[in-house]
Design an enzyme around this catalytic site. Structure first.
Site: not given
Length: 230
Positions: A85, A154, A160, A193, A214
């Site tokens: 990640h 990602e 975020g 997001s 997330g």
């Protein structure tokens, strides 16, 4: 790094009833902190929800204080594990080499790894998105069985931040990722997001097979809406 065991139980009380109408062909995996794995496993018997961890070490045991091995995860009925990640790479020194070791260790323990790849804002602004992701795939997937694998794209600049990668651009990059695989049927997710308000558009894209969620997964009703996308 969210939710105590008590928080996890409260989440399940809201989330699980909202899955009753979820199409049977959708897989749902909750990747939770290590302290929540036992609680989750014990309370998902008979449920369609699978249990995943957020990381693991590449050795089966040893003097690696603070780390978790594959056998420790499988004992708790964990079937999936996130590897590489962006936050692990950014804050904890993960490299393509250690990601590769973890991927192979996960498969050795019969876990399905979820490999994360993606570019930073600086890399995107400099036109390095494709080269960076192709490098991550080349080094990360060396010696890895693509028949037991999930990949998540990602874009780091979107995580975020509320700044979602345009769905057609996410589709393009995921198509690029798929073109590099020997197994074209690998599930490839988009992460960055993802929320109830944009999941339908994201999942309408032909190359996108799923979502790595997330903040949108932190409440049961929000995550259920994402799972039950149109």
């Amino acid at each position: 790094m969210h939710k105590t065991q008590a928080d996890t139980l409260e989440f399940l009380q809201t989330f699980l009833p909202l899955l009753e109408a979820t199409p049977e062909d959708r897989s749902v995996i909750l990747c939770v902190p290590f302290t929540d794995l036992g609680t989750l496993s014990q309370n998902l018997h008979g449920s369609r929800v699978q249990v995943g961890a957020q990381n693991m070490h590449w050795e089966s045991e040893g003097a690696y204080t603070g780390e978790i091995s594959g056998s420790m995860l499988t004992e708790l009925s964990v079937r999936y594990v996130i590897i590489g990640h962006s936050e692990r790479r950014q804050y904890f020194g993960e490299t393509d080499e250690t990601v590769n070791l973890r991927l192979k260790a996960a498969q050795k323990h019969k876990l399905t790894p979820i490999l994360c790849v993606g570019e930073s804002k600086q890399q995107r602004d400099q036109g390095e998105t494709e080269a960076h992701i192709l490098s991550q795939l080349k080094h990360g997937l060396d010696g890895v069985d693509q028949n037991n694998l999930i990949i998540a794209y990602e874009p780091i600049w979107s995580i975020g931040t509320g700044d979602v990668c345009a769905s057609d651009e996410a589709n393009r990059v995921i198509g690029l990722i798929r073109s590099q695989l020997t197994n074209k049927d690998v599930t490839i997710q988009y992460g960055g997001s993802v929320k109830p308000g944009n999941v339908d558009e994201i999942m309408a894209q032909p190359e996108i097979d799923g979502a790595l969620v997330g903040g949108g997964s932190l409440t049961g009703d929000s995550f259920a809406r994402i799972v039950n996308h149109q």
